[in-house]
Design an enzyme around this catalytic site. Structure first.
Site, PDB file in Angstrom:
ATOM      1  N   TRP A  86      -0.467 -16.153   8.415  1.00 53.22           N
ATOM      2  CA  TRP A  86      -0.554 -14.719   8.720  1.00 53.22           C
ATOM      3  C   TRP A  86      -1.853 -14.157   8.177  1.00 53.22           C
ATOM      4  CZ3 TRP A  86       2.693 -16.891   5.262  1.00 53.22           C
ATOM      5  CH2 TRP A  86       3.009 -16.250   4.070  1.00 53.22           C
ATOM      6  N   ASP A  87      -1.882 -13.187   7.299  1.00 53.66           N
ATOM      7  CA  ASP A  87      -3.135 -12.503   6.916  1.00 53.66           C
ATOM      8  C   ASP A  87      -4.293 -13.505   6.751  1.00 53.66           C
ATOM      9  OD1 ASP A  87      -1.167 -10.588   6.550  1.00 53.66           O
ATOM     10  OD2 ASP A  87      -1.990  -9.819   4.684  1.00 53.66           O
TER      11      ASP A  87
ATOM     12  N   SER B 117      -2.747 -11.279  -0.157  1.00 51.62           N
ATOM     13  CA  SER B 117      -4.062 -11.194   0.495  1.00 51.62           C
ATOM     14  C   SER B 117      -5.222 -10.783  -0.394  1.00 51.62           C
ATOM     15  CB  SER B 117      -3.995 -10.213   1.647  1.00 51.62           C
ATOM     16  OG  SER B 117      -3.271 -10.789   2.667  1.00 51.62           O
TER      17      SER B 117
ATOM     18  N   ARG C 219      -2.498  -4.077  -3.951  1.00 49.53           N
ATOM     19  CA  ARG C 219      -2.880  -5.389  -3.436  1.00 49.53           C
ATOM     20  C   ARG C 219      -4.078  -5.334  -2.502  1.00 49.53           C
ATOM     21  NH1 ARG C 219       2.596  -4.500  -1.215  1.00 49.53           N
ATOM     22  NH2 ARG C 219       2.496  -4.023   1.007  1.00 49.53           N
ATOM     23  N   ASP C 220      -4.454  -6.511  -2.009  1.00 48.31           N
ATOM     24  CA  ASP C 220      -5.416  -6.710  -0.919  1.00 48.31           C
ATOM     25  C   ASP C 220      -6.855  -6.300  -1.282  1.00 48.31           C
ATOM     26  OD1 ASP C 220      -3.041  -7.390   0.306  1.00 48.31           O
ATOM     27  OD2 ASP C 220      -3.008  -5.703   1.697  1.00 48.31           O
TER      28      ASP C 220
ATOM     29  N   GLU D   9      -2.889  -0.865   4.263  1.00 48.86           N
ATOM     30  CA  GLU D   9      -3.030  -2.227   3.768  1.00 48.86           C
ATOM     31  C   GLU D   9      -4.365  -2.853   4.168  1.00 48.86           C
ATOM     32  OE1 GLU D   9       0.954  -3.935   3.179  1.00 48.86           O
ATOM     33  OE2 GLU D   9       1.011  -3.825   5.358  1.00 48.86           O
TER      34      GLU D   9
HETATM   35  C1  FRU Z   1      -0.053  -7.487   5.218  1.00 47.82           C
HETATM   36  C2  FRU Z   1       0.575  -7.747   3.874  1.00 47.82           C
HETATM   37  C3  FRU Z   1      -0.437  -7.587   2.770  1.00 47.82           C
HETATM   38  C4  FRU Z   1       0.071  -8.516   1.716  1.00 47.82           C
HETATM   39  C5  FRU Z   1       0.687  -9.634   2.526  1.00 47.82           C
HETATM   40  C6  FRU Z   1       1.885 -10.269   1.925  1.00 47.82           C
HETATM   41  O1  FRU Z   1       0.482  -8.267   6.247  1.00 47.82           O
HETATM   42  O2  FRU Z   1       1.674  -6.902   3.670  1.00 47.82           O
HETATM   43  O3  FRU Z   1      -0.549  -6.262   2.336  1.00 47.82           O
HETATM   44  O4  FRU Z   1      -0.960  -8.923   0.877  1.00 47.82           O
HETATM   45  O5  FRU Z   1       1.021  -9.091   3.778  1.00 47.82           O
HETATM   46  O6  FRU Z   1       2.426 -11.235   2.766  1.00 47.82           O
END
Ligand code: FRU
Length: 482
Positions: A74-75, A152, A235-236, A329
């Protein structure tokens, strides 16, 4: 298009730049975000897409290929420099992604509790339509990162073969929570980095020598912490240089407004209505009847205090979405020259289910433009919505794990959009008409200028480029070697 008569006008934003350390936070207002519905068609056949094609991601085919059969992906983000350039390292393109084991007995929706950072590489001159990304495995050795789950971030090439991986170190305390997907003891989250080495040979790319450093924990003042809200977001991290402030390194990240959950009172500036607007909501109505105060997303800013990027200080958030949305995000700053002037685009992803009471918008990427990293940001297209998955916004919001069958089957087709150089937008496939994803989407292209964005349907096939197309635009080392 002009707002229809029953909607308020958007807030006025000057785009004026402020000092990065100034106590000014731009507001994504209810008046702004209400433009999403003002621009949506109220009369579509139920379950069709009600949004303008200019902000709608083209439909992903249901028979999409899996990028990897062993891990969900994913991310995702590229190896970059401090100016968001995507780096080819000694002839290899390298990307980083959250991955989770497809065969461990938990479902796709439990991926967050089992996330690790993985990496992929392929030859820089590969054919993106045919050549697959090679999976390199987990980036960090088992149990070596801070926290027990890796969320992320972003990765930067430093001097020589050094890389800095900025990531979210999330720690879950409860096995039941990890397996059941939430509801247990709230996790901790800190922003961390790992400094390590990248190696490239003719066979591929490897990494070693990572040293992990904790960088930031939410302070409870500017940025909400776990004691204030078990569902806090912190986060991120995404770091960048600002040509207006040479020698400094900044970081944007996802946060929430500091304070105990539920204690926030919406302010006039969060609503952002123009004086005398007949379609404005009153502050009392919003504060007494809606529950909108529970949604308090912000985009945080921090500045590095040393060259090693191991010490950071918080600055006030650059954007808040109080009483509008609870999650902004994976923020990123993308600087583009327009008519001889640097324009700062802030992109961030958000969901339908995190909107506040009275607000409605799709899963997708949202954008804001201003004259500096801290600005009175103007939401793109007046609403903030840059690219959403096809959705009938006339129907109530859903979540990807339980979509309403009457909705557009592609409302959750993609998420975690990341804007690359040239307006190429990469994302991951979540749910295409009931088929769950866990693989990278076809890359699409948006053109943006002057705060207006538009999906480029001449790109690829009807607007869909190759799956997982993250091309590099700057070469480092190895010219002609491989
Ligand atoms: C976005 C998210 C990010 C996080 C990750 C966790 O898709 O929610 O904010 O870091 O997925 O899986």
């Amino acid at each position: 298009p002009a707002p229809t008569p029953s909607f308020p006008l958007p807030s006025q934003h000057s785009q004026q730049a402020y000092d990065p350390a100034a106590d000014f936070t731009s507001k994504w207002t209810r008046a702004d975000a209400k433009q999403i519905m003002a621009q949506s068609n109220p009369n579509v056949t139920p379950g069709q897409n009600s949004m303008s094609p200019t902000v709608t991601m083209p439909e992903i085919p249901k028979d999409f290929p899996a990028m990897n059969d062993d891990v969900w992906v994913w991310d995702t983000w590229s190896l970059t420099d401090e100016n968001a350039n995507q780096i080819s390292y000694k002839g290899w393109d390298v990307i980083f992604a959250l991955v989770a084991d497809r065969h461990a007995g938990y479902g796709f929706d439990q991926r967050h509790w089992n996330a690790r950072i993985g990496y992929f590489f392929r030859k820089t001159n590969a054919d993106p339509a045919k050549d697959k990304w090679n999976y390199g495995g987990h980036l960090f050795l088992p149990n070596s990162s801070i926290g027990n789950t890796e969320w992320s971030g972003s990765t930067r090439l430093m001097q020589g073969n050094k890389i800095n991986v900025f990531y979210t170190a999330t720690t879950f305390y409860d096995v039941a929570e990890r397996n059941a997907g939430g509801g247990g003891i709230a996790p901790d989250a800190v922003i961390a980095k790992a400094l390590g080495n990248i190696h490239a040979t003719k066979d591929g790319v490897t990494f070693d020598g990572f040293e992990h450093t904790k960088l930031l924990e939410p302070d409870g003042k500017l940025y909400q912490n776990k004691a204030q809200n078990p569902g806090f977001a912190f986060r991120d991290p995404y770091t960048f240089a600002d040509p207006a402030h040479p020698g400094k390194t900044f970081m944007v990240f996802e946060g929430n407004t500091g304070g105990t959950r539920g204690s926030y009172k919406c302010k006039q500036e969060d609503l952002g209505y123009r004086p005398g607007d007949p379609h404005a909501e009153s502050l009392d109505t919003v504060n007494n009847t809606t529950g909108a105060w529970y949604q308090t997303a912000n985009v945080g800013l921090a500045v590095a205090d040393n060259k090693d990027l191991t010490k950071w200080s918080f600055l006030p958030p650059i954007l808040s979405a109080n009483c509008v949305n609870d999650q902004t995000e994976r923020p990123q700053i993308f600087i583009q020259n327009e008519n001889g002037k640097n324009k700062y685009y802030l992109f961030t992803i958000s969901h339908q289910f995190t909107y506040a009471d009275g607000m409605r918008g799709p899963d997708g990427v949202y954008g804001f433009v201003g004259n500096g990293v801290r600005s009175d940001f103007q939401p793109v297209n007046n609403s903030g919505l840059a690219l959403g998955s096809p959705t009938d916004l006339n129907m109530p919001a859903n979540a990807p794990e339980g979509p309403d069958p009457r909705q557009n089957g592609r409302q959750f087709q993609a998420y975690s959009h990341y804007v690359q150089p040239g307006g190429l937008v990469q994302s991951f496939i979540d749910n295409v008409d009931g088929v769950r994803g866990g693989s990278l989407s076809p890359t699409v292209k948006i053109n943006f200028q002057g705060g207006v964005t538009q999906v480029d349907r001449s790109f690829g096939q009807n607007g869909l480029g190759p799956f997982g197309y993250l091309p590099t635009n700057v070469r480092v080392g190895g010219e002609g070697l491989y």
